[in-house]
Design an enzyme around this catalytic site. Structure first.
Site, PDB file in Angstrom:
ATOM      1  CB  ALA A   1       9.827  28.094  47.277  1.00  0.00           C
ATOM      2  CE  LYS A   2      16.850  31.177  49.965  1.00  0.00           C
ATOM      3  NZ  LYS A   2      16.861  31.337  48.454  1.00  0.00           N
ATOM      4  NE  ARG A   3       7.605  30.239  48.964  1.00  0.00           N
ATOM      5  CZ  ARG A   3       6.861  30.832  47.916  1.00  0.00           C
ATOM      6  NH1 ARG A   3       5.410  30.569  47.937  1.00  0.00           N
ATOM      7  NH2 ARG A   3       7.569  31.129  46.814  1.00  0.00           N
TER       8      ARG A   3
ATOM      9  CB  THR B   1      14.880  26.006  49.662  1.00  0.00           C
ATOM     10  OG1 THR B   1      14.055  27.234  49.205  1.00  0.00           O
ATOM     11  CG2 THR B   1      16.085  25.348  48.964  1.00  0.00           C
TER      12      THR B   1
END
Ligand SMILES: O=c1ccn([C@@H]2O[C@H](COP(=O)(O)O)[C@@H](O)[C@H]2O)c(=O)[nH]1
Length: 300
Positions: free
Chosen positions: A111-113, A140
Site C-alpha cells: 500500500a506504500k503508505r 509497505t
C-alpha cells in the site's frame, strides 16, 4: 494469536509471540523465498476471462491464494488494483487478506503508505491494527516524509507481531533521483537502512533470526546498494525485492544485489507468475519454477 505484552525497553508494547521477521524467516526456509504478487491488472483480468470489476479482482485474488498457499513464502496484494473499484474493491482486498490468514499464507499488503503525525496513526491502525480487516502480516511504507514519521506504524507492527517494508531502493529507475541523493553527505537510502537497522535491534538482541522492520530493495538496482554504502547485511530485517520477472530481475540479479544478505531476501514476482493463469495448476507450476531458481540463488 498470542497476547500482547508490555516491553521493558520503554519502546512501547511488544508482541509476546513470534514476530513477523521470525515467521517470515521460517516460511522462507520451509517453502522457498518467493513472494507471489497479486496484481489484478485489467489485461490479466481479461486474459483470465474475468470482469473488470470488484467481483473480478476478488475471484482473481482468491484463485491465486488457493493455488500457491503452502507452496511459497508469501503473497503481496497490490492495494492499487483493489482501490480502483472503491469500497467493493477494498472489500475484495479484505477477503483476500482473510483467505491468506485462513490458509496460513503470509500476506504483505503493498500500500506504500506514509504521512505525518496523527494521519500516520490512522494508517497504522488500518494496516497494522490488531483487529483491522485491512491488516495482513506486513505493509509497505514510504519514508519520504521522513523516516521518523513512520514510528506509529513501526510501533504498531512490533505490538501486533506484524512487519513493515520501508521503501529504500525501489525497482524503478526514477527512484534514484530521491533515494541516491545526499542528505548531509549520506545517501538517503543508506540513512533509511540505518534507521531500519536501529528499529530491529530489540528483536535481534532477543534472538530473532530477522527483525520485523524490513526494506524494499528492487531486484533491478544492480550495484546501487554497494556504491551508495547501503549496508543491507546490517539491517537484520527482511528485504522485499520486487522486480523479478517482468521488470528484468532474476536469480542472477538477486545474487548480485543482495550478496551480503541473501538469507534475508524475499524476492517478489507478480506478472511473471500471474500470466500463467487462470488454471491453478499452471499458476502453481510457474510459481514453483521461479521459487526453485530463487531458492538456489539465495542458498549461495
Ligand atoms: O520498488 C518497487 C516497489 C513495489 N513494486 C510493486 O511490485 C509489483 C511488481 O510487479 P511485477 O509485475 O512483478 O513487475 C507491483 O505491484 C509494484 O507496484 C515494485 O515493482 N517496485
Amino acid at each position: 494469536m498470542s497476547a500482547i505484552t508490555t516491553s521493558t525497553t520503554g519502546a512501547g508494547e511488544r508482541f509476546a509471540g513470534a514476530g513477523f521477521g521470525t515467521r517470515l524467516s521460517e516460511a522462507m526456509a520451509a517453502r522457498g523465498p518467493l513472494c507471489v504478487g497479486i496484481d489484478p491488472h485489467v489485461g490479466l483480468l481479461q486474459r483470465w476471462g474475468l470482469p473488470d470489476d470488484a467481483r473480478g479482482v476478488r475471484e482473481f485474488s482468491l484463485r491465486v491464494v488457493e493455488a500457491v498457499a503452502g507452496q511459497v513464502a508469501a503473497v503481496k496484494p497490490q492495494s492499487a488494483f483493489f482501490e480502483r473499484y472503491g469500497s467493493a474493491g477494498m472489500a475484495a482486498l479484505e477477503e483476500t487478506i482473510a483467505a491468506c490468514r485462513a490458509a496460513d499464507l503470509l500476506c504483505v499488503v503493498d500500500a506504500k503508505r506514509g504521512d505525518i503525525g496523527t494521519t500516520m496513526d490512522g494508517y497504522a491502525d488500518a494496516f497494522l491494527g490488531k483487529d483491522s480487516t485491512l491488516a495482513g502480516d506486513a505493509v509497505t511504507l514510504s519514508p519520504y516524509l521522513g523516516f521518523e514519521t513512520l514510528r506509529p506504524a513501526i510501533d504498531a507492527a512490533l505490538a501486533t507481531g506484524r512487519g513493515v517494508f520501508v521503501l529504500a531502493l525501489t525497482s524503478n529507475p526514477e527512484g534514484a533521483q530521491v533515494q541516491h541523493a545526499l542528505a548531509d553527505g549520506v545517501p538517503v537510502a543508506a540513512l533509511i537502512a540505518r534507521q531500519a537497522a536501529a528499529a530491529n535491534a530489540v528483536e535481534i538482541e532477543a534472538g530473532a533470526p530477522l527483525g520485523s522492520i524490513g526494506l524494499v530493495v528492487g531486484a533491478t538496482v544492480g550495484s546501487a546498494a554497494r556504491h551508495l554504502g547501503v549496508d543491507l547485511g546490517a539491517v537484520r530485517g527482511p528485504l522485499l525485492a520486487p522486480g523479478v520477472g517482468a521488470q528484468g530481475g532474476g536469480a542472477a540479479q538477486i545474487r548480485d544485489v543482495f550478496a551480503e544478505a541473501l538469507g534475508a531476501v524475499l524476492p517478489s514476482s507478480s506478472r511473471d507468475v500471474l500470466r500463467a493463469g487462470p488454471d491453478a495448476g499452471d499458476l502453481l507450476a510457474a510459481a514453483q519454477a521461479i521459487n526453485e531458481e530463487l531458492r538456489h540463488a539465495v542458498a549461495g
